[in-house]
Design a protein around this motif. Structure first.
Motif: not given
Length: 384
Positions: A90-93, A118, A122, A162, A165, A354, A370, A374-375
């Motif tokens: 995923s784009e977030e992870r 994906t 993404a 989450d 998703h 995190n 990255d 972004r990440f």
């Protein structure tokens, strides 16, 4: 003139002019047809090129065999000794998925082929993360997942957004991923592999079983930890046994559950048993009757798997799925036990990228920065 009538022109004098006019008309028609034909060919070529440019592809760094023009590149993935792995990005992870991939390739000499799944937005980010880092040499195919297949099957739930998703449901739809192998490994993205992935792939599935999972009652050394963080290990923790639809299943609520974040799937059995259709049936049932929710222990992706695979799965070696590392920022596993584990899973809300989270060193050693920026990792000494 004869008897006052005008004499008609000789047809022999008219024919050459008529023939010339007809030939000119034919040439004009032929030119128009030729132009139309050229336009059609151009449109067909453009359409073919567009399809080729948007089709998921393998790494450009992988060597293409001779006569590759006659055989689709993807078929090169069907070699007998290849270990195929499905993982979502995923784009977030994105950084989490790449850490998983890095841990896999760093702990095996097997030829691994990755189906990286994906969403459309993404795809470019995924390819860039791979091609611009040390992962550029891996064999892979980016697969775009269409979230529209989930319409009418997943209802909004704010307790763990989450878990809603779209990529969390990819595991239900393996036959839609154009997988070219008869057996695959599915892994969540919050995982680090410490063992040789080939050993997991080579597990012997029992006849008639479409998948192999690690049961939640399988590892005595983790029971105290699991109890201390309030994790459920039976069906009672995932299904609402007050609902008649659940009672009618005839499943003992004290039966051991399993976590579907790691499994080996037999694609032929999966299709033969119509597993995806059965999973969708229970998704739709929950959409109507609310027989489970993400407020329960495993979210909305686990219960359908528990129902469909009840008493119909092969049990994995428990060291191939040491989990619950993400359920508490304070509860740690013994270090010697972590060293023995073949696979670590930070399922739960406290992810290792995190903070706070536990056993960060075990995860961070496989993290690849990255290239797009972004990440990034969240750590206590961050200025933010």
């Amino acid at each position: 003139m004869v008897d006052g009538w005008a004499e008609a022109p000789d047809p022999a004098l008219r024919c050459p002019w008529k023939q010339i006019e007809n030939m000119a008309l034919l040439r004009k028609i032929n030119r128009i047809l030729l132009v139309l034909l050229v336009l059609m060919v151009c449109l067909l070529l453009r359409s073919t090129l567009l399809r080729a440019s948007t089709r998921p592809r393998l790494s450009e760094n992988r060597k293409s065999p001779k006569n590759a023009g006659q055989v689709p590149q993807e078929h090169a993935a069907e070699a007998h000794d290849v270990v195929p792995v499905v993982i979502c990005a995923s784009e977030e992870r994105m950084g989490a998925s790449m850490a998983t991939i890095n841990s896999i390739i760093s702990n095996t000499d097997a030829s691994v082929f990755f189906y990286v799944v994906t969403l459309r937005d993404a795809v470019k980010l995924t390819r860039r993360y791979i091609e611009k880092t040390k992962l550029k040499g891996i064999r892979y195919k980016i697969v775009e997942f269409n979230p529209m297949v989930l319409v009418g099957k997943v209802k909004p739930d704010s307790s763990r957004p989450d878990l809603l998703h779209p990529l969390n449901f990819v595991r239900f739809y393996l036959p839609l991923l154009d997988i070219l192998h008869s057996r695959v490994i599915y892994l969540d993205d919050d995982i680090i592999v410490q063992g040789d992935i080939r050993d997991l792939f080579n597990i012997k599935l029992k006849p008639g079983h479409a998948a192999a999972f690690a049961t939640d009652c399988d590892l005595p050394s983790t029971h105290e930890t699991v109890r201390s963080i309030g994790m459920q290990t039976t069906y009672m923790g995932f299904l609402d046994y007050r609902k008649q639809e659940v009672k009618d299943l005839g499943i003992n609520p004290s039966d051991c559950s399993f976590n579907p974040g790691v499994f080996v799937a037999d694609m032929n059995e999966w299709k033969k048993q119509k597993v995806t259709k059965e999973l969708e049936k229970w998704m739709e049932e929950n959409f109507r009757q609310n027989i489970y929710s993400s407020a329960m222990a495993g979210g909305v992706a686990t219960p359908p798997m528990l129902i469909v695979f009840h008493d119909k799965y092969t049990i994995l070696d428990p060291l191939w799925h040491v989990r619950h590392l993400g359920w508490s920022p304070d509860v740690h596993y013994p270090e010697n036990f972590l060293q023995e584990a073949h696979l670590l899973h930070w399922n739960g809300p406290f992810k290792p990228w995190n903070y706070p989270a536990v056993h960060l060193d075990r995860w961070e050693k496989w993290f690849i920065p990255d290239p797009s920026g972004r990440f990034s990792l969240e750590r206590p000494d961050d200025d933010s």
